[in-house]
Design a protein around this motif. Structure first.
Motif, PDB file in Angstrom:
ATOM      1  N   VAL A 319       6.585  -7.601  25.636  1.00 39.01           N
ATOM      2  CA  VAL A 319       6.666  -7.610  24.180  1.00 39.01           C
ATOM      3  C   VAL A 319       7.916  -8.365  23.757  1.00 39.01           C
ATOM      4  O   VAL A 319       8.994  -8.166  24.314  1.00 39.01           O
ATOM      5  N   ILE A 320       7.761  -9.259  22.775  1.00 35.28           N
ATOM      6  CA  ILE A 320       8.925  -9.946  22.219  1.00 35.28           C
ATOM      7  C   ILE A 320       9.082  -9.551  20.753  1.00 35.28           C
ATOM      8  O   ILE A 320       8.104  -9.240  20.066  1.00 35.28           O
ATOM      9  N   ARG A 321      10.320  -9.560  20.282  1.00 32.19           N
ATOM     10  CA  ARG A 321      10.624  -9.195  18.896  1.00 32.19           C
ATOM     11  C   ARG A 321      10.383 -10.412  17.989  1.00 32.19           C
ATOM     12  O   ARG A 321      10.806 -11.523  18.302  1.00 32.19           O
ATOM     13  N   THR A 322       9.691 -10.205  16.875  1.00 33.23           N
ATOM     14  CA  THR A 322       9.520 -11.285  15.915  1.00 33.23           C
ATOM     15  C   THR A 322      10.849 -11.603  15.233  1.00 33.23           C
ATOM     16  O   THR A 322      11.661 -10.722  14.965  1.00 33.23           O
ATOM     17  N   THR A 323      11.058 -12.874  14.957  1.00 38.64           N
ATOM     18  CA  THR A 323      12.293 -13.327  14.317  1.00 38.64           C
ATOM     19  C   THR A 323      12.177 -13.203  12.796  1.00 38.64           C
ATOM     20  O   THR A 323      11.101 -12.969  12.250  1.00 38.64           O
ATOM     21  N   ALA A 324      13.296 -13.412  12.126  1.00 41.34           N
ATOM     22  CA  ALA A 324      13.287 -13.363  10.662  1.00 41.34           C
ATOM     23  C   ALA A 324      12.368 -14.427  10.079  1.00 41.34           C
ATOM     24  O   ALA A 324      11.634 -14.180   9.112  1.00 41.34           O
ATOM     25  N   ALA A 325      12.388 -15.620  10.683  1.00 45.69           N
ATOM     26  CA  ALA A 325      11.519 -16.695  10.186  1.00 45.69           C
ATOM     27  C   ALA A 325      10.047 -16.330  10.371  1.00 45.69           C
ATOM     28  O   ALA A 325       9.213 -16.571   9.483  1.00 45.69           O
ATOM     29  N   GLU A 326       9.720 -15.779  11.519  1.00 46.64           N
ATOM     30  CA  GLU A 326       8.340 -15.366  11.757  1.00 46.64           C
ATOM     31  C   GLU A 326       7.932 -14.237  10.820  1.00 46.64           C
ATOM     32  O   GLU A 326       6.801 -14.213  10.310  1.00 46.64           O
ATOM     33  N   CYS A 327       8.852 -13.322  10.578  1.00 52.22           N
ATOM     34  CA  CYS A 327       8.556 -12.219   9.664  1.00 52.22           C
ATOM     35  C   CYS A 327       8.326 -12.721   8.247  1.00 52.22           C
ATOM     36  O   CYS A 327       7.460 -12.196   7.520  1.00 52.22           O
ATOM     37  N   THR A 328       9.079 -13.711   7.835  1.00 55.50           N
ATOM     38  CA  THR A 328       8.858 -14.295   6.512  1.00 55.50           C
ATOM     39  C   THR A 328       7.448 -14.859   6.398  1.00 55.50           C
ATOM     40  O   THR A 328       6.741 -14.626   5.408  1.00 55.50           O
ATOM     41  N   GLU A 329       7.021 -15.605   7.412  1.00 55.26           N
ATOM     42  CA  GLU A 329       5.675 -16.176   7.387  1.00 55.26           C
ATOM     43  C   GLU A 329       4.603 -15.095   7.445  1.00 55.26           C
ATOM     44  O   GLU A 329       3.577 -15.193   6.758  1.00 55.26           O
ATOM     45  N   LEU A 330       4.844 -14.052   8.209  1.00 49.86           N
ATOM     46  CA  LEU A 330       3.884 -12.946   8.265  1.00 49.86           C
ATOM     47  C   LEU A 330       3.762 -12.265   6.906  1.00 49.86           C
ATOM     48  O   LEU A 330       2.658 -11.912   6.470  1.00 49.86           O
ATOM     49  N   GLY A 331       4.879 -12.070   6.229  1.00 45.33           N
ATOM     50  CA  GLY A 331       4.833 -11.481   4.900  1.00 45.33           C
ATOM     51  C   GLY A 331       4.031 -12.328   3.933  1.00 45.33           C
ATOM     52  O   GLY A 331       3.238 -11.816   3.129  1.00 45.33           O
ATOM     53  N   ARG A 332       4.202 -13.635   4.017  1.00 47.73           N
ATOM     54  CA  ARG A 332       3.432 -14.538   3.159  1.00 47.73           C
ATOM     55  C   ARG A 332       1.936 -14.430   3.450  1.00 47.73           C
ATOM     56  O   ARG A 332       1.115 -14.409   2.535  1.00 47.73           O
ATOM     57  N   ARG A 333       1.595 -14.375   4.730  1.00 46.85           N
ATOM     58  CA  ARG A 333       0.180 -14.333   5.101  1.00 46.85           C
ATOM     59  C   ARG A 333      -0.474 -13.024   4.662  1.00 46.85           C
ATOM     60  O   ARG A 333      -1.602 -13.026   4.144  1.00 46.85           O
ATOM     61  N   VAL A 334       0.226 -11.918   4.875  1.00 44.21           N
ATOM     62  CA  VAL A 334      -0.330 -10.623   4.456  1.00 44.21           C
ATOM     63  C   VAL A 334      -0.511 -10.606   2.942  1.00 44.21           C
ATOM     64  O   VAL A 334      -1.549 -10.165   2.429  1.00 44.21           O
ATOM     65  N   ALA A 335       0.473 -11.092   2.217  1.00 40.49           N
ATOM     66  CA  ALA A 335       0.386 -11.098   0.761  1.00 40.49           C
ATOM     67  C   ALA A 335      -0.783 -11.951   0.287  1.00 40.49           C
ATOM     68  O   ALA A 335      -1.526 -11.566  -0.626  1.00 40.49           O
ATOM     69  N   ALA A 336      -0.973 -13.117   0.903  1.00 39.92           N
ATOM     70  CA  ALA A 336      -2.069 -13.994   0.498  1.00 39.92           C
ATOM     71  C   ALA A 336      -3.419 -13.344   0.737  1.00 39.92           C
ATOM     72  O   ALA A 336      -4.333 -13.449  -0.090  1.00 39.92           O
ATOM     73  N   LYS A 337      -3.565 -12.660   1.861  1.00 44.42           N
ATOM     74  CA  LYS A 337      -4.829 -11.989   2.159  1.00 44.42           C
ATOM     75  C   LYS A 337      -5.096 -10.860   1.167  1.00 44.42           C
ATOM     76  O   LYS A 337      -6.229 -10.667   0.708  1.00 44.42           O
ATOM     77  N   LEU A 338      -4.051 -10.113   0.815  1.00 47.88           N
ATOM     78  CA  LEU A 338      -4.232  -9.001  -0.114  1.00 47.88           C
ATOM     79  C   LEU A 338      -4.482  -9.499  -1.535  1.00 47.88           C
ATOM     80  O   LEU A 338      -5.250  -8.894  -2.291  1.00 47.88           O
ATOM     81  N   ARG A 339      -3.858 -10.579  -1.922  1.00 47.84           N
ATOM     82  CA  ARG A 339      -4.082 -11.139  -3.265  1.00 47.84           C
ATOM     83  C   ARG A 339      -5.537 -11.568  -3.444  1.00 47.84           C
ATOM     84  O   ARG A 339      -6.053 -11.585  -4.567  1.00 47.84           O
ATOM     85  N   ALA A 340      -6.185 -11.921  -2.354  1.00 47.24           N
ATOM     86  CA  ALA A 340      -7.572 -12.380  -2.422  1.00 47.24           C
ATOM     87  C   ALA A 340      -8.572 -11.230  -2.498  1.00 47.24           C
ATOM     88  O   ALA A 340      -9.770 -11.467  -2.659  1.00 47.24           O
ATOM     89  N   ALA A 341      -8.101  -9.995  -2.387  1.00 48.83           N
ATOM     90  CA  ALA A 341      -9.011  -8.846  -2.372  1.00 48.83           C
ATOM     91  C   ALA A 341      -9.736  -8.714  -3.699  1.00 48.83           C
ATOM     92  O   ALA A 341      -9.147  -8.875  -4.769  1.00 48.83           O
ATOM     93  N   THR A 342     -11.026  -8.388  -3.614  1.00 49.51           N
ATOM     94  CA  THR A 342     -11.829  -8.171  -4.820  1.00 49.51           C
ATOM     95  C   THR A 342     -11.910  -6.699  -5.197  1.00 49.51           C
ATOM     96  O   THR A 342     -12.493  -6.362  -6.229  1.00 49.51           O
ATOM     97  N   GLY A 343     -11.375  -5.818  -4.356  1.00 52.64           N
ATOM     98  CA  GLY A 343     -11.354  -4.395  -4.636  1.00 52.64           C
ATOM     99  C   GLY A 343      -9.929  -3.888  -4.692  1.00 52.64           C
ATOM    100  O   GLY A 343      -8.971  -4.660  -4.549  1.00 52.64           O
ATOM    101  N   PRO A 344      -9.754  -2.585  -4.897  1.00 60.72           N
ATOM    102  CA  PRO A 344      -8.401  -2.029  -4.979  1.00 60.72           C
ATOM    103  C   PRO A 344      -7.655  -2.167  -3.661  1.00 60.72           C
ATOM    104  O   PRO A 344      -8.222  -1.952  -2.587  1.00 60.72           O
TER     105      PRO A 344
END
Length: 424
Positions: A319-344
């Motif tokens: 297991v490797i620890r994600t870096t701050a840069a990787e975490c930033t990109e992960l946050g963006r990706r999660v947010a984009a997926k959730l923004r696209a939700a058609t339900g609550p």
């Protein structure tokens, strides 16, 4: 009488399908033979002939034969076979699918099987069953039996294997037909309890267990999916089939593997099905603080640098620890997926750690990297309909799991607003 749909290419596997048909009838079930062959002449008669299967895919058999493209023919007949078994199932004339084949026949049969709902018995005897069967099985509940020898006639090896397959298919068909007749539960959740999906890894187990226990108290049946790559793909597939009343996605480690190249990615479609189909979902960035690889000696060279935290989880997983840069990109990706939700949808952020390794006293505790993730989530969800709730706890604190469960319950039932302290 229970009905087994026997699917095969009758030009190459006609003898074996005829033998199976007789064995199935001896076991007290009716049999519908579906021919998915194209080139040669069928060796036995079919209840659903190949021309009908081709038409179900919007094609003409004569043209497929004239073109002589085996790959295109297999793809077309697989699509037609899927439409055919769905029609038979809808008509109440399918209680189990049994198929035999090599690579082509297995591809056709399992494409058809994957189209059927969860719980419908599916069995294929294949010469491909001793290798990697994931392309055939996907996220479906398909049983594969290795033929040991190629399926080329009835002999001292193939006969007992095919007999076992026929006997198993007959038993499954009879059981499924009886459950259907008496209206007993044929699939999980059919007893009236709504189903909820939950995602979990070993490093988020305490928190997810607390959520699961709370949801059970509230009257749900909870299906837990291990975020092993396959687990996430299955969760997405079943959510897309409308099986779940809600999704409690507290463990998103597969997204980190997808970004960084780890071994347990569920692909880019992870965290999309519930939102696409309007299924209520509560999400947490659990286990986004790590990426999983195989044994230490297989760790890619680019991750062996001094500033990368590396930990041997067990002899098979590094297991490797994600870096701050990787975490930033992960946050963006999660947010984009959730923004696209058609339900609550809502996201609950555990401010004191995302996994057992990322706890304040853990080896992967990295407040700066975690904050990069949280900041990207907040910014990505600003002015959206997605609720963002922050908890001053670790993800494995039982209170975090329970309040996330309560939030999902209120989304599902529409029972009013969740208090501002729900995830705090």
């Amino acid at each position: 009488m229970a009905i087994v749909v026997l699917l095969g290419t009758l030009d190459t596997k006609g003898e074996e399908c005829g033998w199976l048909r007789e064995r199935l009838r001896q076991r007290g079930v009716d049999v519908l033979v579906v021919d998915a062959g194209v080139i040669g002449e069928p060796r036995i008669s079919a209840d659903v002939p190949r021309a009908e299967v081709a038409r179900a895919a919007g094609a003409e058999l004569a043209r497929l034969r004239a073109e002589g493209d085996r790959g295109a023919a297999v793809t077309t007949m697989a699509r037609g076979a899927a439409e055919t078994v769905l029609r038979l199932y809808g008509e109440g004339r399918l209680h189990c699918v049994l198929a035999i084949g090599g690579s082509g026949g297995t591809s056709i049969a399992t494409r058809a099987m994957r189209a059927l709902p969860l719980g419908v018995p599916k069995l294929v005897v294949s010469s491909m069953a001793s290798g990697d069967v994931s392309p055939y099985v996907g996220s479906a509940d398909i049983t594969m039996m290795h033929s040991v020898v190629d399926i080329a006639g009835i002999n001292s090896v193939s006969a007992p294997i095919l007999a076992n397959a026929a006997d198993a298919a007959a038993g499954m068909a009879q059981g499924f037909a009886a459950a259907t007749r008496t209206r007993r539960a044929a699939v999980p959740g059919a007893d009236g309890r709504p189903l909820v999906a939950a995602s979990m890894a070993g490093v988020t187990t305490p928190g997810v267990d607390a959520a699961r226990e709370r949801l059970t108290e509230l009257g749900y049946e909870v299906l837990v999916f291990h975020t092993s790559g396959a687990g996430g793909r299955i969760l997405e597939s079943l959510a897309g089939q409308g099986l779940f009343a809600g999704v409690l996605d507290l463990t998103l480690s597969e997204l980190a593997d997808d970004l960084v190249g780890g071994m347990l990615s569920a692909g880019p479609g992870r965290l999309t099905a519930a939102g696409r189909h309007g299924v209520p979902q509560v999400v947490s960035p659990g286990a986004l603080d790590m990426v999983k690889f195989g044994p230490l000696h297989t760790l890619p060279e680019q991750h062996r640098r001094e500033d990368r935290r590396v930990r041997v989880h067990n002899p098979s997983i590094t297991v490797i620890r994600t870096t701050a840069a990787e975490c930033t990109e992960l946050g963006r990706r999660v947010a984009a997926k959730l923004r696209a939700a058609t339900g609550p949808a809502a996201v609950c952020i555990p401010l004191r750690g995302l996994s057992t390794l990322g706890a304040p006293d853990g080896p992967y505790h990295d407040p700066a990297a975690d904050e990069a993730l949280f900041t990207a989530l907040r910014e990505g969800l600003r002015d959206s309909a997605v609720e963002v709730r922050e908890a001053g706890t670790h993800i494995n604190d039982p209170s975090f799991g329970r309040t996330a469960a309560d939030l999902l319950h209120r989304m599902i039932t529409g029972s009013g607003e969740v208090s501002a302290a729900a995830c705090a």
